[in-house]
Design an enzyme around this catalytic site. Structure first.
Site, short mmCIF file in Angstrom:
data_model
loop_
_atom_site.label_atom_id
_atom_site.label_comp_id
_atom_site.label_asym_id
_atom_site.label_seq_id
_atom_site.Cartn_x
_atom_site.Cartn_y
_atom_site.Cartn_z
N ASP A 1 51.89 10.62 24.07
CA ASP A 1 51.54 10.82 25.75
C ASP A 1 51.12 12.28 25.68
O ASP A 1 51.82 13.26 25.22
CB ASP A 1 52.90 10.29 26.51
CG ASP A 1 52.59 10.64 27.94
OD1 ASP A 1 51.46 11.12 28.56
OD2 ASP A 1 52.98 9.68 28.84
N GLU B 1 41.18 2.91 20.49
CA GLU B 1 40.35 3.97 19.92
C GLU B 1 38.94 3.60 19.87
O GLU B 1 37.79 4.47 20.41
CB GLU B 1 40.79 4.47 18.68
CG GLU B 1 40.09 5.60 17.74
CD GLU B 1 40.55 5.71 16.36
OE1 GLU B 1 39.77 6.67 15.79
OE2 GLU B 1 41.51 5.48 15.84
N ASP C 1 65.02 6.32 20.25
CA ASP C 1 64.31 7.67 20.22
C ASP C 1 64.14 8.07 18.82
O ASP C 1 65.27 8.26 18.06
CB ASP C 1 65.23 8.84 21.07
CG ASP C 1 64.46 9.91 21.20
OD1 ASP C 1 63.27 9.96 20.67
OD2 ASP C 1 64.97 10.81 22.03
N GLU D 1 59.92 2.81 17.67
CA GLU D 1 59.47 2.41 19.05
C GLU D 1 60.52 1.69 19.91
O GLU D 1 61.35 1.10 19.48
CB GLU D 1 58.21 1.18 18.60
CG GLU D 1 57.66 0.93 20.03
CD GLU D 1 56.89 1.87 20.76
OE1 GLU D 1 57.36 2.02 21.83
OE2 GLU D 1 56.16 2.83 20.17
N ASP E 1 43.36 11.63 21.35
CA ASP E 1 42.32 11.31 21.92
C ASP E 1 41.92 12.55 23.16
O ASP E 1 40.78 12.18 24.05
CB ASP E 1 42.12 9.99 22.21
CG ASP E 1 42.98 9.53 23.49
OD1 ASP E 1 43.93 10.13 23.61
OD2 ASP E 1 42.54 8.54 23.95
N THR F 1 42.39 1.88 16.03
CA THR F 1 42.81 0.89 16.91
C THR F 1 41.91 0.29 17.93
O THR F 1 40.78 0.86 18.02
CB THR F 1 43.92 1.42 17.61
OG1 THR F 1 43.42 2.63 18.53
CG2 THR F 1 45.20 2.23 16.95
N GLU G 1 56.78 6.59 11.08
CA GLU G 1 55.70 6.45 12.27
C GLU G 1 56.56 6.61 13.48
O GLU G 1 57.45 5.68 13.97
CB GLU G 1 54.76 5.42 12.14
CG GLU G 1 53.90 5.53 13.55
CD GLU G 1 52.55 4.47 13.38
OE1 GLU G 1 51.85 4.65 14.31
OE2 GLU G 1 52.94 3.58 12.87
#
Length: 239
Positions: A144, A220, A121, A94, A180, A217, A69
């Site tokens: 993003d 969300e 990264d 992350e 989204d 989430t 992920e």
């Protein structure tokens, strides 16, 4: 930052490597639990980019389907997926240290052993730490969107990204993205529908129905209450 490791790379590829990052650095205070996660969890679950490509079978102590992920945020979804599927192994990447600490604290609290974590990264992890044709899934949830047109070049979803992920997926492996922002979903479709070696798993060639395996989430759910949509895209490596 994204740097080319081969001097023979094309100028356009070098430009992408210099400008595209898989993250935006954010400041944030560390809670007691997050610091505990870093202090106690990192030695057990943390992986270093500088160590190069590890033997994941040895690290996890087994051979199992493997998911990576990109940008797990505060780790809530990754924790939920790992707890729900103990037969699967997960690699989370992350850069936000409070998020890394929160995930690690959750792994300790829930006694989960099927997750390993990088704090750097994600594109560098893919290039330097993941063997070709070794991943069953790559997840990119709510990256993003870089709304302004002049910033679109900063979006992680680019032709070079699609090719890098394709190399790391097994034949039949899946890149699952969610956003989204409808405009970003359209942009993802534009990039992925012409990316070599992929097949769109949506019946209509666009977006799939919300997959049950992707946790919902708090962000969300709040968006849904405000009438915001979420678009899921799944592309399978077929070559």
């Amino acid at each position: 930052m994204i740097e080319s490791h081969q001097s023979s790379a094309a100028p356009e590829e070098k430009r992408l490597h210099r400008t595209i990052k898989s993250f935006v650095m954010r400041a944030g205070r560390m809670t007691e639990g997050q610091q505990r996660g870093l202090d106690q969890g990192w030695p057990k679950f943390g992986l270093e980019l500088a160590a190069g490509a590890p033997d994941f079978d040895q690290l996890f102590g087994r051979t199992a389907p493997r998911t990576l992920e990109i940008g797990f945020g505060m780790g809530h979804s990754l924790l939920e997926m790992a707890a729900a599927a103990p037969e699967l192994d997960f690699i989370g990447v992350e850069v936000h240290r409070p998020g890394v600490g929160a995930l690690l604290n959750g792994l300790i609290t829930q006694s989960l052993g099927n997750v390993r974590v990088y704090s750097c990264d994600a594109l560098e992890v893919l290039r330097n730490c993941v063997a070709d044709a070794s991943l069953d899934r790559v997840l990119l949830f709510f990256p993003d969107p870089w709304h302004k047109a002049r910033h679109h070049k900063r979006r992680i979803v680019q032709p070079a990204f699609a090719e890098l992920v394709r190399q790391k997926l097994k034949i039949g492996g899946v890149l699952h993205m969610a956003t989204d922002w409808e405009a970003y979903a359209e942009y993802m479709l534009e990039v992925m529908n012409v990316a070599p070696g992929y097949r769109n798993l949506a019946a209509d060639g666009r977006c799939v129905e919300r997959p049950a395996e992707r946790p919902t989430t708090k962000f969300e759910r709040r968006g849904e209450r405000l009438g915001h949509g979420v678009w899921d895209l799944k592309f399978q490596r077929d070559a």
